[in-house]
Design a protein around this motif. Structure first.
Motif, PDB file in Angstrom:
ATOM      1  N   PRO B  71      -4.595   1.321   3.349  1.00  0.00           N
ATOM      2  CA  PRO B  71      -3.970   0.039   2.980  1.00  0.00           C
ATOM      3  C   PRO B  71      -3.795  -0.107   1.465  1.00  0.00           C
ATOM      4  O   PRO B  71      -2.794  -0.668   1.006  1.00  0.00           O
ATOM      5  N   ILE B  72      -4.748   0.426   0.711  1.00  0.00           N
ATOM      6  CA  ILE B  72      -4.632   0.328  -0.750  1.00  0.00           C
ATOM      7  C   ILE B  72      -3.484   1.206  -1.240  1.00  0.00           C
ATOM      8  O   ILE B  72      -2.694   0.803  -2.100  1.00  0.00           O
ATOM      9  N   PHE B  73      -3.350   2.413  -0.659  1.00  0.00           N
ATOM     10  CA  PHE B  73      -2.227   3.285  -1.045  1.00  0.00           C
ATOM     11  C   PHE B  73      -0.898   2.586  -0.762  1.00  0.00           C
ATOM     12  O   PHE B  73       0.014   2.595  -1.591  1.00  0.00           O
ATOM     13  N   ALA B  74      -0.799   1.997   0.448  1.00  0.00           N
ATOM     14  CA  ALA B  74       0.460   1.351   0.831  1.00  0.00           C
ATOM     15  C   ALA B  74       0.794   0.226  -0.147  1.00  0.00           C
ATOM     16  O   ALA B  74       1.945   0.064  -0.558  1.00  0.00           O
ATOM     17  N   ARG B  75      -0.224  -0.524  -0.521  1.00  0.00           N
ATOM     18  CA  ARG B  75       0.011  -1.645  -1.430  1.00  0.00           C
ATOM     19  C   ARG B  75       0.376  -1.146  -2.839  1.00  0.00           C
ATOM     20  O   ARG B  75       1.238  -1.716  -3.501  1.00  0.00           O
ATOM     21  N   ALA B 199      -4.766   6.426  -7.652  1.00  0.00           N
ATOM     22  CA  ALA B 199      -5.027   6.660  -6.223  1.00  0.00           C
ATOM     23  C   ALA B 199      -5.042   8.163  -5.936  1.00  0.00           C
ATOM     24  O   ALA B 199      -5.904   8.661  -5.203  1.00  0.00           O
ATOM     25  N   ALA B 200      -4.094   8.896  -6.549  1.00  0.00           N
ATOM     26  CA  ALA B 200      -4.050  10.345  -6.332  1.00  0.00           C
ATOM     27  C   ALA B 200      -5.274  11.024  -6.931  1.00  0.00           C
ATOM     28  O   ALA B 200      -5.766  12.023  -6.395  1.00  0.00           O
ATOM     29  N   PHE B 201      -5.797  10.456  -8.026  1.00  0.00           N
ATOM     30  CA  PHE B 201      -6.964  11.057  -8.681  1.00  0.00           C
ATOM     31  C   PHE B 201      -8.163  11.113  -7.740  1.00  0.00           C
ATOM     32  O   PHE B 201      -9.013  12.009  -7.859  1.00  0.00           O
ATOM     33  N   ALA B 202      -8.219  10.165  -6.802  1.00  0.00           N
ATOM     34  CA  ALA B 202      -9.331  10.180  -5.839  1.00  0.00           C
ATOM     35  C   ALA B 202      -9.269  11.414  -4.946  1.00  0.00           C
ATOM     36  O   ALA B 202     -10.229  11.719  -4.230  1.00  0.00           O
ATOM     37  N   GLY B 203      -8.139  12.127  -4.960  1.00  0.00           N
ATOM     38  CA  GLY B 203      -8.026  13.349  -4.173  1.00  0.00           C
ATOM     39  C   GLY B 203      -8.649  14.557  -4.850  1.00  0.00           C
ATOM     40  O   GLY B 203      -8.686  15.648  -4.274  1.00  0.00           O
TER      41      GLY B 203
END
Lengths: 252, 615
Positions: B71-75, B199-203
């Motif tokens: 949901p956070i990615f979508a937002r 958000a991508a950094f969390a990967g």
């Protein structure tokens, strides 16, 4: 600090947090006071001193305050290491209070005009009841999750065990201490036999609940020549089968 | 819902706070806080099931991560949130994932390096001074930044190192998320790119666990990002306004130097490359060589005056990595097979199952595609700007570091370096995502695809960041008939803490870590001195007792558990059917009884011998 409301608030918060952390004997309250005292207020004071002439956005103010607080603690611990008294509760509190006071004073002197504003201006947050309820629920669920994670849960397939130990008594050498710690899944009956201290062995029978420990103090006769002492533990259900054994050489 | 085409113009622009006093609301933050809380609860439930020896499918844990992330990615992908909401979302995301780590290792630190740093923090608090000896990671006391911060909380409040360390790393995580967002937003001038980049950094494979453990890099990396942010502000400021920024950068560099060796070297490299880029690109703003020089001077001073042992610690690791990479590339030695792991003690843990392997590989592929797609945009926008170019170099560096995962002696070096490089990759990925959302055709599908890609990247990072069989925690403590019982090595450590704090022990890897903290003993393990062979060979060799005597090691832990040499899996209860039951030969314990010396402790598989207590 006249006119610099934010600096005044920082100073009040610093003194309150320091007093609470130092003198309130309840750990959770101490933590609530110590976290801002260590991890935010020093940085805020340093950033206020550095950027006395310009305003930062709230996000910048927060991130630089946190970073400067960390940096102040990292470098401060080096300073305390070489100060009389070393790194202690009181020296930390004094260091932090002095640092924050000095930086706030410097910031007040460097700011061009006393400002009555609370800090950087920005839009006011409009918090609706629904939002508050959702956030509170989310934080509560997260807190419950962390609290649950701290709990021990039944683990039926985990293999239990019991430990037997023996050490000289701490206060004097005139006795031995023999201990049995149960980490079994259920209550168990044990038999302990200690030989070597006198002509007759010392026998004890006892029951241990899971997690329970029983310690026996076994006197050693003064002047006893050095000799081997052995403590053997048996499960009551299998009295013929040695379960644990510890041994040491002891003299009176 | 995807935005309508006519609103696309606004996408990607950072809406900075307006000067007028207006109102703003939290957008979807409250709802997503609730959802993230549920995600954390699901991850905790998966861990509790594992601790309850129910062997839950790891997919429950992944579902928890996805509940937090998707949901956070979508937002964040949507153009609707304003600047503040995006900040709130990335902070929420970072803290929720940190809660997952806390739930993973409660109620005590269980990551290998955490024991050494906990020991250092306890030593500072108990002895009121720095630089005390650490037998396991000897270089760590020379970098007391993290432990110094934790000791402030411990000294002022009396809380345990677990509580203080968790608070410190939690606040450092908050700082990291904020700083990375602000850095990306300032460089790209887009809050949307910044949000997606974070958000991508969390990967990153280090994000979920490695960079969240109580270890020096977990503090130094966020400090480095803040220093880069301060540098960018220095670079952008008017000449008369630069001074406070330069003071701030140097202040932060000093803290990094005292906190972590590798991060301080990375900082020197970054500022040196930046200086070079300023020259090559003929930038007419002040060259940042002074920051590189300041960092280098401080590092040199620290190495000369305090941390001389760093050379002995790092040089063998790095030279082995280089040598291994060369040998593997030239075919002289075999390549390492990723996902076919063995425990650190040599125990076989089998191959990672197909699904997690596929997800991890897909994540790398998506990151590669994202980089290739984003590079064009980044090159067009920033080819005359040094800092973005450094970030681009970082994205290349990440894939170079990935290759090191195929080298047996270098995979860990590659993994560590990857954490730094991923910052650049995340920046490029953010641009790729926004570029992909610029078109008007099949926009809804693109949103869904990008959300799914970020979800795969998050899961891929989690899978490749920690051994697949240790994603969930086995029981360390358990409840039995209403009482609490502890695992065999934990009971040993608690006994040592009570009876022999500060005494010198030799022990297998896992036991030694617990003996350090919570045991508070001076515990030796590993190759230097060669305690490893002493505790694993079934017969007493002629050199073993003299070595122990030379090192003044009085107490020795004999442990028959095969996993006792494994610093990831060696702390837990023995669980039937979970592969941690195998035993070493009886001789590893019995050889000491035969000397004979006193056996002071016996819990079945673990015994403690007092080598000075003899007939």
């Amino acid at each position: 600090m006249r006119g610099h409301r934010d600096l005044k608030l920082v100073l009040i918060a610093t003194f309150v947090c320091a007093v609470v952390a130092l003198f309130v004997p309840w750990e959770p309250i101490q933590v609530v006071a110590a976290v801002p005292l260590c991890l935010f207020l020093p940085g805020y004071a340093i950033v206020s001193l550095l950027f006395a002439g310009r305003e930062l956005s709230r996000a910048q103010l927060l991130v630089f305050s946190l970073a400067c607080s960390f940096a102040a603690l990292v470098l401060g611990v080096l300073l305390l290491n070489y100060m009389p008294g070393g790194i202690r509760k009181v020296t930390w509190a004094v260091f932090l209070v002095l640092l924050i006071c000095a930086c706030c004073r410097g910031a007040a002197l460097r700011r061009p005009h006393p400002s009555r504003r609370r800090g950087p201006e920005g839009p006011r947050l409009r918090l609706r009841r629904r939002d508050l309820a959702l956030m509170t629920s989310g934080l509560l669920i997260g807190a419950v999750a962390i609290a649950l994670a701290q709990m021990a849960v039944p683990a039926e397939k985990a293999e239990g065990f019991t430990a037997l130990w023996m050490t000289p008594a701490k206060a004097s050498n005139s006795s031995l201490r023999v201990g049995v710690v149960s980490s079994e899944q259920k209550e168990e009956d044990f038999a302990l036999r200690v030989v070597g201290l006198s002509e007759r062995p010392l026998d004890r029978r006892f029951r241990l609940e899971p997690g329970e420990e029983r310690v026996f103090r076994v006197p050693v006769k003064a002047g006893r020549p050095r000799g081997r002492v052995t403590a053997s533990l048996y499960k009551a259900a299998q009295p013929e089968k040695l379960y644990r054994r510890v041994t040491a050489w002891v003299e009176g | 819902m995807p935005p309508r085409p006519q609103r696309q113009q606004k996408a990607g622009r950072a809406s900075r706070p307006a000067p007028a006093r207006e109102t703003w609301d939290l957008g979807q933050i409250p709802l997503l806080t609730l959802v993230a809380g549920i995600g954390v609860l699901v991850c905790t439930a998966a861990n509790l099931l594992e601790r309850g020896t129910h062997s839950p499918p790891t997919i429950i844990y992944w579902v928890g991560l996805l509940i937090i992330g998707v949901p956070i990615f979508a937002r964040l992908l949507s153009e609707k949130p304003d600047y503040r909401e995006r900040i709130g979302l990335v902070v929420l995301f970072g803290l929720a994932l940190f809660c997952v780590k806390v739930a993973h290792d409660s109620p005590m630190f269980i990551f290998p390096d955490e024991f050494a740093h906990s020991f250092n923090a306890n030593e500072i608090v108990h002895h009121h001074e720095l630089f005390r000896f650490n037998p396991l990671l000897r270089v760590t006391p020379d970098y007391p930044g993290l432990e110094g911060v934790a000791s402030s909380l411990m000294s002022l409040t009396g809380v345990s190192v677990f509580t203080a360390g968790t608070i410190v790393i939690g606040v450092a995580r908050l700082m990291m998320m904020l700083a990375l967002f602000l850095l990306f937003a300032r460089v790209s001038r887009s809050a949307r790119i910044a949000g997606i980049g974070v958000a991508a950094f969390a990967g990153s494979s280090n994000f979920l666990f490695w960079s969240a453990q109580f270890s020096y890099e977990s503090l130094s990396l966020p400090l480095m990002v803040v220093a880069l942010l301060a540098f960018f502000e220095w670079d952008s400021a008017e000449p008369e306004a630069r001074r406070p920024w330069s003071v701030l950068v140097v202040f932060l560099l000093a803290a990094i130097v005292v906190t972590h060796h590798l991060t301080s070297y990375a900082t020197i490299i970054i500022f040196s490359v930046l200086s070079l880029a300023y020259v090559l690109l003929r930038i007419d703003r002040p060259n940042p060589w002074r920051f590189a020089a300041a960092a280098a001077a401080m590092v040199a001073f620290w190495l000369l005056v305090v941390a001389g042992a760093t050379k002995d610690y790092l040089v063998p690791v790095l030279s082995n990595a280089f040598e291994g990479a060369f040998n593997t590339a030239s075919g002289e030695s075999n390549a390492r097979t990723p996902f076919a792991g063995s425990g650190s003690g040599g125990s076989d843990i089998g191959v990672t199952p197909l699904l997690p392997r596929a997800i991890a590989l897909l994540a790398v592929a998506l990151l590669g595609l994202g980089m290739l797609y984003g590079l064009r945009v980044v090159w067009r926008r920033y080819r005359w700007q040094p800092l973005p170019l450094i970030l681009v170099l970082g994205s290349f560096g990440f894939f170079a570091a990935l290759l090191l995962r195929f080298v047996p002696s270098a995979w860990e070096t590659g993994n560590r370096a990857g954490g730094f490089f991923f910052i650049g990759l995340a920046f490029v990925f953010g641009h790729a995502a926004i570029q992909l959302l610029r078109g008007e055709r099949r926009l809804r599908l693109r949103y869904a695809g990008l959300t799914a890609a970020l979800a795969v990247i998050l899961l891929g990072g989690a899978i490749s960041g920690w051994p697949w069989d240790s994603q969930l925690t086995p029981p360390l403590r358990a409840s039995a008939e209403g009482h609490e019982i502890s695992s065999e090595p934990v009971v040993l450590a608690e006994w040592v803490q009570r009876e022999f704090p500060g005494e010198r022990f030799g022990a297998p890897e896992a036991d030694a870590r617990l003996l350090l903290s919570p045991g508070e003993a001076i515990a030796y393990a590993g190759d230097s001195p060669d305690v490893k062979d002493i505790v694993t060979t079934p017969t007493l060799e002629s050199w073993q007792l003299p070595l122990l005597e030379d090192e003044d090691i009085r107490y020795l832990v004999g442990d028959r558990r095969d996993v006792s040499g494994d610093n990831v899996r060696g702390y837990f209860f023995r669980v039937f059917g979970q592969g941690n039951e195998s035993l070493l030969e009886k001789g590893v314990v019995d050889k000491f009884s035969g000397i004979p010396v006193a056996r002071l402790y016996d819990s079945g598989r673990i015994s403690v011998f007092d080598l000075e207590n003899r007939p």
